[in-house]
Write a protein that holds these residues in place. Structure first.
Motif: not given
Length: 694
Positions: A95-121
């Motif tokens: 909820l907090m990182a969605e806007d910044s994620f698209y603002a940087r061109g949908s490029n993953f940073i370390l925290s994106d990798w961590i939390f998206s992987s955690i959610c799937v697991v």
């Protein structure tokens, strides 16, 4: 409260955890009511918050594994609390990182990798806890297919593959993955109607439904069994769960049937079969109608209008078994004196108000979720017309019960959303449909048989709604294509080919277009339809067939799958509704399962009628004609299997009766129907005379 497993001892600090789960359930229910009636939050947010709340509930209510010893139990509890907290954090990050994620061109940073992987697991782990290993294995296999092993496979299953980053983006940040359409269905239709059912049951509507059923059917032959059929039909549509329906109505109907003389195993089988059919009965169909409406984009009111006759056929088929068994054992009516219908309505008629409010709101045009929210309020208001009004404590208990009943389904559907996203991303759904059609050799009957087997396997570990969603994603196109092929053949035979359709056909078969000028034989029509390339089939159908016919074909395809998805409740080796009924009746679970399977034969007969006859898509006269012949055919079929009508049948009579059943159920053969009815009337008259003599 989680049940203890073999070898597990009571956890001394479990009581505070159960209180915490209770409180979380109340908060989650209130949040969902707010989301679905007042708020205008983005759909991705509501789906993610839906997972967070129920993920925390599942983490605390369903331990990671059995544990012995206080220290081990405490460690498991801390681990569960940690995973539940991670689910909350992963969603808050989205909820907090969605806007910044698209603002940087949908490029993953370390925290994106961590939390998206955690959610799937976490989705995989919570699904494993609540529903077993089937969906977790499907998730792992599907994610492996889209990222790795799909490129190693040759032939139709080959997929070039996507990067892990793209897959995690589609699952976590986009509105198409684990927080996509399936999660939205879960957080809206499914949850709101399960919550509505919890409020109805807490208000005392369950007892009212049983009393109504006893007034209507209690004085008929086999009345206690018919009470189970009618009560489960009314209750199951609301409860949304065959098992919940079995345990709620079965504690009344099974002892009632046993006291009147029905064998315990048969009583349990009737209750399990009747409870399974509750999800087929409009107006709610255990939220199935709303899920189907979302999938097909067919209006809800249109679905429930055509679903009524098939549902009645199913319950009539179960009622016939009750009558046959009652006649076999010489049983009479319900011996227990009950209140009159007028007294029941005076005492509990207020329980009808929420159903009327819900139906009226839907007919007027309110969304199903908003209508369910107002129906919940009307349930509370209506309870004040009774001797036991719902006060704050009852309301809080209903909120907690609704969330508790939904918790396992919620995380399961999020996990199913991962699989569905992979299916749509790779196009394997169409490939699977083509494979089914190829295995079945273009036979609609064999296709239905294959899907029935698949539904049974999936249903061993999945609730009906989840099994329907998975099968509809994979198999609905195959059934739909075969149904419209049959419709095209009829159109070619009649010579009713519009110029636009002929123009499309001229592109691929110019030498045969001349045959479309007039009627042709069925063999010629079949050969022409078979020659249409698969990718042009829908284009030809769109031009050649009436939109009403196409809509009926699509609805028939989904309804066939939805019906077949119910069979795991009553089909061994895993038949949870039958096992629940066996516990109440104190009978052998597996033998009870086979009895329930025999009684629930309508689950297999009616889908065939839906696929091959105008039971769903015809005009009123055609639908009623199919219904009437089907009622007689099902009675004859039950008599053939059971060896009894009004009196016992010998083998010759059973063979003739089986022929009558086949003739009356055979699609589209009017002469066969009339002949079957005539022969059935003769057999029944002889059998009735024998019963009177006896």
């Amino acid at each position: 409260m989680a049940e203890l497993r073999p070898g597990e001892t009571a956890v001394p600090f479990r009581a505070p955890v159960d209180k915490a789960v209770f409180a979380i359930g109340v908060i989650v229910s209130l949040a969902h009511i707010y989301f679905n009636t007042l708020a205008t939050l983005p759909e991705l947010w509501t789906s993610a918050l839906h997972f967070a709340g129920f993920g925390l509930m599942c983490a605390l209510a369903t331990p990671f594994c059995p544990a012995r010893g206080r220290r081990a139990q405490k460690f498991i509890l801390l681990w569960d609390l940690f995973l539940g907290t991670l689910a909350i954090l992963a969603v808050l990050y989205l909820l907090m990182a969605e806007d910044s994620f698209y603002a940087r061109g949908s490029n993953f940073i370390l925290s994106d990798w961590i939390f998206s992987s955690i959610c799937v697991v976490l989705a995989v782990e919570f699904t494993r806890r609540t529903s077993g290993w089937i969906i977790p294995i499907l998730v792992v296999v599907s994610l492996g297919y889209v990222t790795w092993w799909g490129r190693m496979v040759d032939g139709v299953l080959h997929f070039p593959g996507l990067s892990v980053e793209i897959v995690l983006f589609r699952q976590y940040f986009s509105g198409d993955g684990m927080f996509g359409p399936i999660a939205r269905i879960s957080s809206t239709y499914v949850f709101m109607f399960i919550l509505f059912g919890a409020f109805l049951l807490r208000s005392g509507a369950g007892d009212f439904i049983i009393d109504i059923a006893r007034c209507v059917a209690g004085r008929m032959v086999g009345g206690p069994g018919l009470v189970a059929v009618i009560g489960s039909a009314l209750m199951g549509s609301i409860s949304g769960s065959a098992v919940a329906n079995t345990v709620s109505t079965g504690v009344i109907t099974i002892p009632l049937m046993r006291r009147s003389g029905f064998p315990p195993r048969f009583a349990a089988g009737v209750e399990a079969a009747s409870s399974t059919g509750g999800q087929l009965m409009p107006p709610i169909m255990g939220a199935g109608a709303f899920v189907m409406s979302t999938y097909t984009q067919i209006p809800y009111l249109e679905i429930i209008a055509v679903a009524l006759l098939p549902a009645l056929l199913y319950f009539i088929s179960v009622a016939f078994w009750v009558r046959i068994e009652a006649m076999r054992h010489g049983l009479g009516k319900d011996s227990a004196e009950g209140p009159t219908l007028s007294k029941v309505l005076r005492r509990g008629g207020h329980n009808l108000i929420p159903i009327v409010v819900l139906a009226a709101m839907l007919i007027v045009g309110f969304t199903p979720t908003y209508a369910a929210g107002l129906a919940i309020l009307s349930t509370i208001a209506a309870s004040w017309l009774s001797a036991n009004p719902m006060g704050p404590r009852a309301i809080i208990e209903a909120l907690a019960n609704g969330a508790r009943n939904m918790a396992g389904m919620a995380v399961l559907l999020v996990g199913v959303g991962i699989v569905v996203n992979v299916v749509t991303t790779t196009g394997i759904g169409n490939t699977f449909s083509l494979m089914i059609a190829d295995w079945a050799g273009g036979s609609l009957a064999l296709t239905i048989l294959l899907i029935a087997i698949a539904s049974l396997v999936l249903g061993m570990g999945l609730p009906v709604t989840a099994a329907y969603i998975v099968l509809a994603t994979l198999s609905a196109p195959a059934i739909y294509d075969l149904i419209i092929q049959a419709q095209l053949i009829d159109s070619f035979v009649d010579g009713n080919m519009p110029p636009a359709a002929a123009a499309v056909l001229a592109l691929v078969m110019p030498d045969q277009v001349g045959q479309l000028d007039g009627p042709m034989s069925r063999a010629e029509a079949g050969a022409m339809v078979a020659a249409i390339p698969w990718e042009l089939l829908h284009s030809v159908a769109d031009q050649a067939l009436d939109p009403v016919v196409l809509t009926a074909a699509l609805l028939s395809a989904h309804m066939v799958i939805y019906w077949l998805s119910q069979d795991s409740n009553v089909t061994p080796p895993v038949c949870l509704a039958a096992f629940a009924a066996a516990t109440i009746a104190e009978t052998a679970p597996m033998r009870t399962g086979f009895t329930a399977w025999k009684i629930a034969k309508g689950l297999y007969v009616v889908p065939v009628l839906i696929a091959y006859t105008p039971l769903l898509g015809g005009d009123i006269a055609e639908m009623i004609e199919v219904f009437v012949f089907a009622v007689l055919g099902i009675y004859a079929l039950n008599g053939t299997i059971g060896g009894h009508l009004e009196s016992p049948l010998n083998w010759a009579s059973r063979l003739l009766l089986g022929g009558c059943a086949g003739a009356m159920l055979w699609p589209g053969a009017s002469l066969a129907h009339i002949g079957g009815v005539a022969l059935f009337a003769i057999i029944f008259a002889i059998n009735l005379r024998a019963a009177k003599k006896a």
